[in-house]
Design a protein around this motif. Sequence first.
Motif, PDB file in Angstrom:
ATOM      1  N   VAL A   1      -1.872  -5.080  -3.359  1.00 37.63           N
ATOM      2  CA  VAL A   1      -1.574  -6.402  -2.784  1.00 37.63           C
ATOM      3  C   VAL A   1      -1.144  -7.349  -3.899  1.00 37.63           C
ATOM      4  CG1 VAL A   1      -2.515  -8.378  -1.515  1.00 37.63           C
ATOM      5  CG2 VAL A   1      -3.359  -6.085  -1.005  1.00 37.63           C
ATOM      6  N   TYR A   2      -0.009  -7.989  -3.696  1.00 34.73           N
ATOM      7  CA  TYR A   2       0.443  -8.994  -4.674  1.00 34.73           C
ATOM      8  C   TYR A   2       0.566 -10.338  -3.959  1.00 34.73           C
ATOM      9  CZ  TYR A   2       3.183 -11.178  -8.407  1.00 34.73           C
ATOM     10  OH  TYR A   2       3.625 -11.998  -9.431  1.00 34.73           O
ATOM     11  N   CYS A   3      -0.046 -11.336  -4.565  1.00 36.46           N
ATOM     12  CA  CYS A   3      -0.008 -12.672  -3.978  1.00 36.46           C
ATOM     13  C   CYS A   3       0.574 -13.615  -5.030  1.00 36.46           C
ATOM     14  CB  CYS A   3      -1.436 -13.077  -3.635  1.00 36.46           C
ATOM     15  SG  CYS A   3      -1.556 -14.636  -2.798  1.00 36.46           S
ATOM     16  N   CYS A   4       1.644 -14.323  -4.691  1.00 33.34           N
ATOM     17  CA  CYS A   4       2.223 -15.261  -5.653  1.00 33.34           C
ATOM     18  C   CYS A   4       1.176 -16.307  -5.999  1.00 33.34           C
ATOM     19  CB  CYS A   4       3.458 -15.947  -5.081  1.00 33.34           C
ATOM     20  SG  CYS A   4       4.862 -14.829  -5.023  1.00 33.34           S
ATOM     21  N   GLY A   5       0.869 -16.411  -7.261  1.00 29.33           N
ATOM     22  CA  GLY A   5      -0.222 -17.289  -7.694  1.00 29.33           C
ATOM     23  C   GLY A   5       0.241 -18.701  -8.020  1.00 29.33           C
TER      24      GLY A   5
ATOM     25  N   ASP B   1      14.765 -13.114  -3.590  1.00 31.88           N
ATOM     26  CA  ASP B   1      15.236 -12.798  -4.937  1.00 31.88           C
ATOM     27  C   ASP B   1      14.354 -11.744  -5.606  1.00 31.88           C
ATOM     28  OD1 ASP B   1      17.269 -14.526  -4.526  1.00 31.88           O
ATOM     29  OD2 ASP B   1      16.495 -16.150  -5.785  1.00 31.88           O
ATOM     30  N   GLU B   2      13.070 -11.790  -5.321  1.00 27.97           N
ATOM     31  CA  GLU B   2      12.176 -10.745  -5.853  1.00 27.97           C
ATOM     32  C   GLU B   2      12.632  -9.372  -5.353  1.00 27.97           C
ATOM     33  OE1 GLU B   2       7.876 -10.830  -5.737  1.00 27.97           O
ATOM     34  OE2 GLU B   2       7.892 -13.000  -5.706  1.00 27.97           O
ATOM     35  N   ILE B   3      12.962  -9.301  -4.065  1.00 30.82           N
ATOM     36  CA  ILE B   3      13.423  -8.019  -3.491  1.00 30.82           C
ATOM     37  C   ILE B   3      14.709  -7.581  -4.194  1.00 30.82           C
ATOM     38  CG2 ILE B   3      14.314  -6.859  -1.422  1.00 30.82           C
ATOM     39  CD1 ILE B   3      12.559  -8.691   0.284  1.00 30.82           C
TER      40      ILE B   3
ATOM     41  N   PRO C   1      14.305 -19.075  -1.571  1.00 28.51           N
ATOM     42  CA  PRO C   1      14.883 -17.860  -2.160  1.00 28.51           C
ATOM     43  C   PRO C   1      13.893 -16.971  -2.913  1.00 28.51           C
ATOM     44  CG  PRO C   1      15.289 -19.726  -3.589  1.00 28.51           C
ATOM     45  CD  PRO C   1      14.510 -20.266  -2.418  1.00 28.51           C
ATOM     46  N   HIS C   2      12.676 -17.451  -3.198  1.00 27.47           N
ATOM     47  CA  HIS C   2      11.824 -16.725  -4.146  1.00 27.47           C
ATOM     48  C   HIS C   2      11.600 -15.251  -3.769  1.00 27.47           C
ATOM     49  CE1 HIS C   2       8.997 -16.152  -7.338  1.00 27.47           C
ATOM     50  NE2 HIS C   2       7.997 -15.908  -6.516  1.00 27.47           N
ATOM     51  N   HIS C   3      11.137 -15.020  -2.561  1.00 25.77           N
ATOM     52  CA  HIS C   3      10.824 -13.632  -2.192  1.00 25.77           C
ATOM     53  C   HIS C   3      12.075 -12.785  -1.977  1.00 25.77           C
ATOM     54  CE1 HIS C   3       6.463 -14.813  -0.949  1.00 25.77           C
ATOM     55  NE2 HIS C   3       6.619 -14.646  -2.235  1.00 25.77           N
TER      56      HIS C   3
ATOM     57  N   GLU D   1       9.860 -13.284 -12.922  1.00 24.57           N
ATOM     58  CA  GLU D   1       8.475 -13.134 -13.393  1.00 24.57           C
ATOM     59  C   GLU D   1       7.665 -12.306 -12.399  1.00 24.57           C
ATOM     60  OE1 GLU D   1       6.828 -17.039 -13.963  1.00 24.57           O
ATOM     61  OE2 GLU D   1       8.297 -17.601 -15.486  1.00 24.57           O
ATOM     62  N   CYS D   2       7.799 -12.646 -11.109  1.00 25.49           N
ATOM     63  CA  CYS D   2       6.995 -11.954 -10.091  1.00 25.49           C
ATOM     64  C   CYS D   2       7.433 -10.500  -9.924  1.00 25.49           C
ATOM     65  CB  CYS D   2       7.071 -12.692  -8.756  1.00 25.49           C
ATOM     66  SG  CYS D   2       5.953 -14.110  -8.707  1.00 25.49           S
ATOM     67  N   SER D   3       8.747 -10.229  -9.984  1.00 29.58           N
ATOM     68  CA  SER D   3       9.205  -8.841  -9.864  1.00 29.58           C
ATOM     69  C   SER D   3       8.630  -7.995 -10.992  1.00 29.58           C
ATOM     70  CB  SER D   3      10.735  -8.768  -9.941  1.00 29.58           C
ATOM     71  OG  SER D   3      11.299  -9.215  -8.748  1.00 29.58           O
TER      72      SER D   3
END
Length: 479
Positions: A26-30, A246-248, A242-244, A217-219
């Motif tokens: 599980v990853y949760c954007c902090g 863009d992570e994909i 766009p954050h998620h 950073e998150c990717s």
Amino acid sequence: MGLKLFNTLSRSVQEFAPLNPPKVGVYCCGPTVYDFAHIGNWRTFVFGDLVRRYLEFKDFQVTHVMNITDVEDKIIRRVRETKTPLREFTAKYEAAFFEDLKTLNCREPHHKPRATEHIADIVSLIEKLVARGIAYKAADGSVYFSIEKYRGCGCNYGQLLKLNFDEMRAGERVKSDEYAKESVADFALWKARVPEDGDVFWRSESLGEGRPGWHIECSAMSMNILGASFDLHLGGEDLIFPHHEDEIAQSEGATGQPFVKYWLHGAHLLVECKKMSKSLGNFFTLRDLLNRPEKFKGREVRFALLQAHYRETFNFTIEGLLGARAALMRIDECIGKLRELAGENTGQVQENDTLISDFSSALEDDLNISRAWAAVFEWVRETNLWYNPHSQDETLVDRVTRAKVAANKLAAWEKVDSVLGVGVKTEVEIPADILALLEARQAARRAKDFKRSDAIRDELKAKGWTIEDTPKGQKLKKI
Ligand SMILES: [Zn+2]
């Protein structure tokens, strides 16, 4: 019946089937550590904690990752304004965040990676994207992700929401971490050093001097800890685009593998029916609530934040917090009675326990928390009806049986509370002067000075406390 969750990726409720059970990643954007987290942020983090706790309730082995964004535009601005070194500035807010997380009784994530400690992973991820022709260096020295090249490889940009590519202008790019939610444009992976960055930059042989963009950073951190493909990614709905997205794009662009199986997004929070804002005076950090005259407790705030379904907008109000306090008191009283009956007995969760089955069938249904609370309060009501204090004319057999039933009920509650995490007050916080009176009364009773003991009882009453003499000793209660 299995757990079903609404997956933003498929826009539908799906059976939860992890990639490698019983393990679940599980990853949760902090938090972005430039200020204290507000109550809207806390709704998302408490929701993340609910997901984790429920998976653990179901005996999954969860690896919970929450990143710390400790370098991005807002942080750099504040570092410049306050003339504080980056680490010194972020350390203060990072410590406050974890303190608040504890106050809200959220389980601590197993991994709490800081972006600044993963620069090498970030750089190598960007290098991969450059090598695959999906990222390019622009004239300003920054490295951008090319949406056109990515789509040209047959990849899908716009997995979490439909995007209108007709409005996209070729060559348009965005460098800032904060930008218009609707615009589809190439985004910065590596931002070339500019004078305003001050001391905040890293040196990379391939990319030059600069710092990472927020999305990459998150990717980098999620894949570094959980692998190229993992089960669950959580965040607030404002992060979908766009954050998620863009992570994909960054992750799948680099690895060619599906990034995340289930995307879960928590809805907004309103405060007193309005969008929270400092100018409206309805902006609350957790600390603001704890310091109000009502002296709210972490468990009361947690209870309030867990009232609405995670996909519904939640209206947070002070009245709602007072309601949370009253509701928790009902639970506390019920548990207090069970503890008294159970005595030293330890119970076990019974098969077909109705509290457990009603509670879990509610949460299996896309974490239907309102139904889960309804099951809890129905159980409280039934337990109160069932409860009778031990009496002298009760047979010993009856007494032992009831004590065991009470202990089993307590075991069921504890199992349920392993998910809700609202706990039960074991002790009322008793001020020192009241404690002194309590001791004096006990001494008076031991000496059979009942006149004095009654006088102290009246004094306690005048100070707002009632006292009950039980076979186990004096029981103090706040009026
Ligand atoms: Zn993130």
